[in-house]
Scaffold this active site. Structure first.
Site, PDB file in Angstrom:
ATOM      1  N   ASP A  30     -32.707  19.010 -31.699  1.00 21.41           N
ATOM      2  CA  ASP A  30     -33.458  19.205 -30.455  1.00 21.41           C
ATOM      3  C   ASP A  30     -32.924  20.451 -29.747  1.00 21.41           C
ATOM      4  OD1 ASP A  30     -35.254  17.074 -28.506  1.00 21.41           O
ATOM      5  OD2 ASP A  30     -34.309  18.815 -27.549  1.00 21.41           O
ATOM      6  N   ASN A  87     -41.195   8.383 -27.987  1.00 29.71           N
ATOM      7  CA  ASN A  87     -41.942   8.405 -26.739  1.00 29.71           C
ATOM      8  C   ASN A  87     -43.432   8.562 -27.054  1.00 29.71           C
ATOM      9  OD1 ASN A  87     -39.571   8.289 -25.182  1.00 29.71           O
ATOM     10  ND2 ASN A  87     -39.297  10.499 -25.341  1.00 29.71           N
ATOM     11  N   GLY A  93     -43.326   9.222 -21.588  1.00 29.67           N
ATOM     12  CA  GLY A  93     -42.489  10.413 -21.422  1.00 29.67           C
ATOM     13  C   GLY A  93     -42.637  11.434 -22.536  1.00 29.67           C
ATOM     14  N   GLN A  94     -43.739  11.370 -23.291  1.00 30.16           N
ATOM     15  CA  GLN A  94     -43.943  12.329 -24.389  1.00 30.16           C
ATOM     16  C   GLN A  94     -44.365  13.678 -23.820  1.00 30.16           C
ATOM     17  OE1 GLN A  94     -46.894  11.117 -27.277  1.00 30.16           O
ATOM     18  NE2 GLN A  94     -46.312  12.713 -28.729  1.00 30.16           N
ATOM     19  N   HIS A 100     -42.891  12.237 -33.090  1.00 35.32           N
ATOM     20  CA  HIS A 100     -41.503  12.544 -33.456  1.00 35.32           C
ATOM     21  C   HIS A 100     -40.608  11.379 -33.076  1.00 35.32           C
ATOM     22  CE1 HIS A 100     -42.399  14.175 -29.444  1.00 35.32           C
ATOM     23  NE2 HIS A 100     -41.165  13.861 -29.099  1.00 35.32           N
ATOM     24  N   HIS A 102     -36.885  10.633 -31.962  1.00 38.44           N
ATOM     25  CA  HIS A 102     -35.602  11.166 -31.494  1.00 38.44           C
ATOM     26  C   HIS A 102     -34.478  10.330 -32.089  1.00 38.44           C
ATOM     27  CE1 HIS A 102     -36.923  13.514 -27.807  1.00 38.44           C
ATOM     28  NE2 HIS A 102     -37.976  12.731 -27.956  1.00 38.44           N
TER      29      HIS A 102
END
Ligand code: 5GP
Ligand code: ZN
Length: 114
Positions: A30, A87, A93-94, A100, A102
């Site tokens: 990230d 998310n 909260g995307q 994806h 995390h």
């Protein structure tokens, strides 16, 4: 998707610090890590979010999660554990509309999220 940041990383049009790649998924660090270990595992195919997943794509998500835990262990999280987060859309909260997972580890994380 032409204007999707993660599709651009898949195509090599913008840089990503890649950890793992095969024909169907990509893992990369990230850019704004929230923990000592923070990477993303994505399908190479543009799937906008987990609620857009087709039934026949469910096994792909399983393979992504399996690879995520293998990579987490390889990056030192086997003993302490890690958090595996997907998310979804605004309330989830995307911020990048390409599915994806995390993986966050390397420190104790609080719960629940704010
Ligand atoms: P979301 O909020 O959609 O669940 O997470 C998107 C994540 O993608 C964020 O943690 C953000 O730091 C990361 N991110 C956004 N743009 C880029 C980028 O261009 N490169 C990388 N490596 N990560 C990115
Ligand atoms: Zn995409």
């Amino acid at each position: 998707m032409d204007d999707c940041i993660f599709c651009k990383i898949v195509r090599g049009e913008i840089p990503g610090r890649k950890i793992y790649e095969d024909d169907e998924m990509l893992a990369f660090h990230d850019v704004n890590p929230a923990a000592p270990v923070h990477f993303l595992v994505i399908p190479k195919r543009h799937i906008p979010h987990v609620m857009a997943l087709e039934k026949d794509e469910a096994p792909l998500l399983g393979r992504i999660l399996y690879k995520a835990q293998e990579l987490a262990a390889a990056l030192g999280c086997a003993e302490g554990g890690a958090r595996f987060v997907i998310n979804c859309k605004a309330d989830g909260g995307q911020t990048v509309d390409h599915l994806h997972c995390h993986v966050l580890g390397g420190r104790a994380l609080g719960w629940p999220p704010g």
